[in-house]
Design a protein around this motif. Structure first.
Motif, short mmCIF file in Angstrom:
data_model
loop_
_atom_site.label_atom_id
_atom_site.label_comp_id
_atom_site.label_asym_id
_atom_site.label_seq_id
_atom_site.Cartn_x
_atom_site.Cartn_y
_atom_site.Cartn_z
N LYS A 173 -73.20 -30.08 22.01
CA LYS A 173 -74.26 -30.62 22.63
C LYS A 173 -75.63 -30.16 21.95
CE LYS A 173 -76.18 -30.15 27.49
NZ LYS A 173 -75.99 -29.68 29.08
N ALA A 174 -75.73 -29.18 21.34
CA ALA A 174 -77.06 -28.81 20.77
C ALA A 174 -77.20 -29.93 19.75
CB ALA A 174 -76.85 -27.34 20.27
N VAL A 175 -76.12 -30.15 18.67
CA VAL A 175 -76.36 -31.13 17.81
C VAL A 175 -76.58 -32.59 18.32
CG1 VAL A 175 -75.06 -32.33 15.90
CG2 VAL A 175 -74.89 -29.66 16.25
N ALA A 176 -76.18 -32.91 19.35
CA ALA A 176 -75.99 -34.26 19.99
C ALA A 176 -77.40 -34.46 20.22
CB ALA A 176 -75.04 -34.48 21.28
N ALA A 177 -78.37 -33.55 20.76
CA ALA A 177 -79.72 -33.75 21.21
C ALA A 177 -80.54 -34.28 19.97
CB ALA A 177 -80.45 -32.52 21.81
N ASN A 178 -80.22 -33.54 18.75
CA ASN A 178 -81.00 -33.88 17.48
C ASN A 178 -80.78 -35.04 16.98
OD1 ASN A 178 -82.81 -31.13 16.89
ND2 ASN A 178 -81.13 -30.63 17.98
N LEU A 179 -79.27 -35.37 16.86
CA LEU A 179 -78.72 -36.72 16.26
C LEU A 179 -79.45 -37.72 16.95
CD1 LEU A 179 -75.06 -36.07 15.49
CD2 LEU A 179 -77.16 -35.74 14.10
N ALA A 180 -79.63 -37.81 18.11
CA ALA A 180 -80.04 -38.86 19.19
C ALA A 180 -81.75 -39.00 18.80
CB ALA A 180 -80.34 -38.49 20.55
N ASP A 181 -82.49 -37.79 18.44
CA ASP A 181 -83.84 -38.02 18.14
C ASP A 181 -83.98 -38.48 16.81
OD1 ASP A 181 -85.06 -37.01 20.50
OD2 ASP A 181 -84.86 -34.83 19.72
N ALA A 210 -81.97 -40.60 15.30
CA ALA A 210 -81.62 -42.04 15.37
C ALA A 210 -82.67 -42.60 16.24
CB ALA A 210 -80.26 -42.24 16.22
N ALA A 211 -83.20 -42.24 17.00
CA ALA A 211 -84.75 -42.94 17.93
C ALA A 211 -85.76 -43.25 16.79
CB ALA A 211 -85.17 -41.98 19.06
N MET A 212 -85.93 -42.51 15.63
CA MET A 212 -86.60 -42.95 14.69
C MET A 212 -86.32 -44.08 13.71
SD MET A 212 -89.46 -41.34 15.47
CE MET A 212 -90.35 -41.29 13.94
N GLY A 213 -85.07 -44.41 13.90
CA GLY A 213 -84.33 -45.54 13.05
C GLY A 213 -83.70 -44.88 11.74
N ALA A 214 -83.55 -43.67 11.70
CA ALA A 214 -83.17 -43.02 10.50
C ALA A 214 -81.63 -42.36 10.65
CB ALA A 214 -84.06 -41.67 10.26
N VAL A 215 -81.02 -42.10 9.47
CA VAL A 215 -79.68 -41.56 9.64
C VAL A 215 -80.00 -40.06 9.36
CG1 VAL A 215 -78.62 -43.58 8.66
CG2 VAL A 215 -79.64 -41.80 7.22
N PRO A 216 -79.00 -39.26 9.89
CA PRO A 216 -79.06 -37.66 9.60
C PRO A 216 -78.56 -37.17 8.22
CG PRO A 216 -77.25 -38.22 11.08
CD PRO A 216 -78.08 -39.49 10.67
N THR A 217 -79.28 -36.24 7.77
CA THR A 217 -79.03 -35.73 6.33
C THR A 217 -78.63 -34.31 6.27
OG1 THR A 217 -81.42 -35.42 5.81
CG2 THR A 217 -80.36 -37.56 5.11
N VAL A 250 -80.07 -21.36 21.27
CA VAL A 250 -79.37 -22.07 20.30
C VAL A 250 -80.51 -23.26 20.01
CG1 VAL A 250 -77.54 -23.52 19.41
CG2 VAL A 250 -77.08 -21.86 21.09
N SER A 251 -81.24 -23.06 18.71
CA SER A 251 -82.06 -24.14 18.23
C SER A 251 -81.60 -24.78 17.03
CB SER A 251 -83.36 -23.35 18.02
OG SER A 251 -84.24 -24.20 17.73
N ILE A 252 -81.62 -26.17 17.07
CA ILE A 252 -81.33 -26.98 15.89
C ILE A 252 -82.38 -27.63 15.55
CG2 ILE A 252 -79.65 -28.83 15.24
CD1 ILE A 252 -77.69 -26.69 15.56
N THR A 253 -82.37 -27.96 14.12
CA THR A 253 -83.54 -28.55 13.45
C THR A 253 -82.60 -29.70 12.63
OG1 THR A 253 -85.16 -26.83 13.08
CG2 THR A 253 -85.23 -28.80 11.77
N ALA A 254 -82.94 -30.85 12.93
CA ALA A 254 -82.26 -31.97 12.12
C ALA A 254 -83.17 -32.80 11.14
CB ALA A 254 -81.84 -32.96 13.30
N LEU A 255 -82.70 -33.06 9.99
CA LEU A 255 -83.37 -33.63 9.18
C LEU A 255 -82.71 -35.28 9.15
CD1 LEU A 255 -83.82 -30.89 6.27
CD2 LEU A 255 -85.46 -31.41 8.47
N GLY A 256 -83.55 -36.20 8.54
CA GLY A 256 -82.98 -37.65 8.62
C GLY A 256 -83.76 -38.45 7.44
N ASP A 257 -83.17 -39.65 7.05
CA ASP A 257 -83.64 -40.47 6.01
C ASP A 257 -83.70 -41.64 6.40
OD1 ASP A 257 -83.84 -40.79 2.97
OD2 ASP A 257 -82.59 -42.30 3.48
N LEU A 258 -84.70 -42.46 6.26
CA LEU A 258 -85.18 -43.67 6.64
C LEU A 258 -84.69 -44.85 5.87
CD1 LEU A 258 -88.94 -42.94 8.08
CD2 LEU A 258 -87.02 -43.56 9.50
N GLU A 259 -83.99 -44.75 4.69
CA GLU A 259 -83.41 -45.64 3.92
C GLU A 259 -84.49 -46.69 3.58
OE1 GLU A 259 -78.88 -45.46 5.16
OE2 GLU A 259 -80.11 -46.62 6.22
N GLY A 260 -85.74 -46.22 3.32
CA GLY A 260 -86.63 -47.34 2.95
C GLY A 260 -87.44 -47.96 4.02
#
Length: 329
Positions: A84-92, A94-101, A149-159
């Motif tokens: 559940k902790a990871v899901a919240a961050n993956l959604a954020d 994704a909402a920027m149009g990015a893929v998680p890294t 439980v605190s998760i930080t997620a990083l993502g890439d916009l692929e240009g």
């Protein structure tokens, strides 16, 4: 680092609690012998991690879950809390149009926390990360009176340009991808002391956001996007405020599942209220220039007009309850 997401954890065999393991024992138990995918250039074990950023820009988000506020161990297993902790961050991301890294995990817990709970939590985090093809590259552990439980997620916009909340324009179409109201229905079921329907309870315990659809929406020309962490009405309110527009939803077009209606009928709830105000589904809602831009699988359910605020069928929402989750209310 060899080993898959389900690999056995290392650590002193006699240690049964976080206090007995010690800080670095807990860290090793969570991160040791775990596989790191290609974006991780330097994983846990140093002062900071090193993660590839092909786009040259990094999308970053953090979400925190507190025991008793966001999860209860009498309702959810530790593995489910981790997911559940990871899901919240993956959604954020994704909402920027990015893929998680990559992910970072910070854990606060009492010294009496059992190694069984630690192992289950770590398994959930790593399994969810593996589903997204990313690793847990670092974090922190501290003692506390309750688990956090605190998760930080990083993502890439692929240009691509980021898809923000401020890009909606009058004439745009509002569309949704994912489940609405399922987590709220699952919570209602659990509060009654039941454990079924399983699908609704699972949606509350381990939401599965359609994070792969964020980049799909971005490529299709989405003008704004957000995930439904606090509820559809509340989160579209953020879009309306940031874009300075009026959002009008059609109750007839909203994807209210038959299963949701069945649960509402059994419990005396309102499926539309759950769909509009229930949080933690982490569905994606985006605006597009026209219906022709709405990707397959997304459901068009409203439009953007000149003005302010959010309405349903052109009326201010008058359903039961507050339109969305707010801390400290």
């Amino acid at each position: 680092m060899p080993g898959g997401a389900g690999a056995a954890r290392s650590g002193p065999a006699a240690a049964d609690t976080a206090a007995e393991l010690g800080e670095f024992g807990v860290i090793d138990r969570i991160t040791g012998d775990r596989f790191q995918p290609e974006p991780t250039l330097l994983g846990p074990g140093d002062d900071a991690a090193l993660v590839a950023a092909p786009d040259g820009r990094v999308v970053a988000t953090v979400d925190t879950l507190v025991e008793g506020v966001h999860f209860r161990f009498d309702w959810s297993a530790p593995e489910q809390v981790g997911r559940k902790a990871v899901a919240a961050n993956l959604a954020d991301v994704a909402a920027m149009g990015a893929v998680p890294t990559a992910l970072l995990l910070s854990l606060a817990c009492p010294g009496t926390t059992s190694t069984e709970v630690l192992d289950g939590l770590a398994a959930g985090v790593w399994d969810a990360a593996a589903d997204a093809g990313i690793g847990v590259v670092g974090g922190d552990t501290v003692s506390a009176d309750t688990m956090v439980v605190s998760i930080t997620a990083l993502g890439d916009l692929e240009g691509r340009a980021p898809v923000t909340r401020s890009g909606a324009r009058p004439g745009d179409v509002v569309a949704v991808r994912g489940e609405l109201g399922w987590s709220a229905a699952g919570m209602a079921v659990l509060r009654r002391g039941f454990r079924s329907p399983v699908a609704m309870v699972a949606a509350h315990r381990t939401p599965r956001p359609p994070w792969r659809e964020g980049p799909v929406a971005a490529r299709a020309g989405a003008t704004s996007m957000i995930d439904t962490s606090d509820g559809l009405l509340a989160d579209l309110g953020h879009v309306a405020a940031a874009s300075r527009v009026h959002v009008d939803l059609s109750s007839r077009l909203l994807p209210v599942a038959d299963k949701l209606r069945d649960v509402a009928s059994a419990l005396g709830g309102d499926p539309l209220t759950w769909a509009l105000t229930g949080g933690e589904d982490h569905a994606l809602v985006a605006t597009f220039p026209s219906e022709d831009h709405v990707p397959d699988g997304w459901v068009a359910c409203g439009e953007i007009r000149a003005g302010t605020g959010v309405t349903v069928d052109a009326d201010r929402w008058g359903g039961a309850g507050d339109p969305g989750w707010r801390h400290w209310r």
